[in-house]
Design an enzyme around this catalytic site. Sequence first.
Site, short mmCIF file in Angstrom:
data_model
loop_
_atom_site.label_atom_id
_atom_site.label_comp_id
_atom_site.label_asym_id
_atom_site.label_seq_id
_atom_site.Cartn_x
_atom_site.Cartn_y
_atom_site.Cartn_z
N CYS A 37 0.81 -1.22 0.00
CA CYS A 37 0.00 0.00 0.00
C CYS A 37 0.84 1.28 0.00
O CYS A 37 0.29 2.37 -0.15
CB CYS A 37 -0.92 0.02 1.22
SG CYS A 37 0.02 0.04 2.75
N CYS A 106 -0.48 -5.18 7.14
CA CYS A 106 -0.18 -4.06 8.04
C CYS A 106 0.62 -4.55 9.24
O CYS A 106 1.54 -3.87 9.69
CB CYS A 106 -1.47 -3.40 8.50
SG CYS A 106 -2.65 -3.08 7.17
#
Length: 131
Positions: A37, A106
Amino acid sequence: MASNIYSDIVLDHFQHPRNVGVIPEADAIAAMESPVCGDLMEIYLDIEDGYIRDAKFRTFGCGAAIASSSMATEMVKGKSLAEALTLTDEDVARALGGLPEQKMHCSNLAASTIHKAIRQYLEKQGKAQTP
Ligand code: FES
């Protein structure tokens, strides 16, 4: 704030992140950008006698990344470098009460950045290790 997809632990660490900031004159510093990302994480470690005395982070990313950074720094504080190198993204996600599948990268960013800081530190010390 309640959420259908995030655990109460994730929400707590997102809303009240532990260990935010920098350590002036840290023994180990690393930054990584998520290949998924583009979010960015910085880790600062204070190391003494092979143990992580303090850990801080700055994360320019999503709520899950902030919660993961907060939890991961809590998990490695007081640990030996060898122990901290065994921390996995799954460990961080489990400690957070789980993360949605699409947010697992993440937690990976938190563990990977800590590993990078430790490896760079060990290389500087001439003690490179493999996990
Ligand atoms: Fe980028 Fe979570 S969406 S680290």
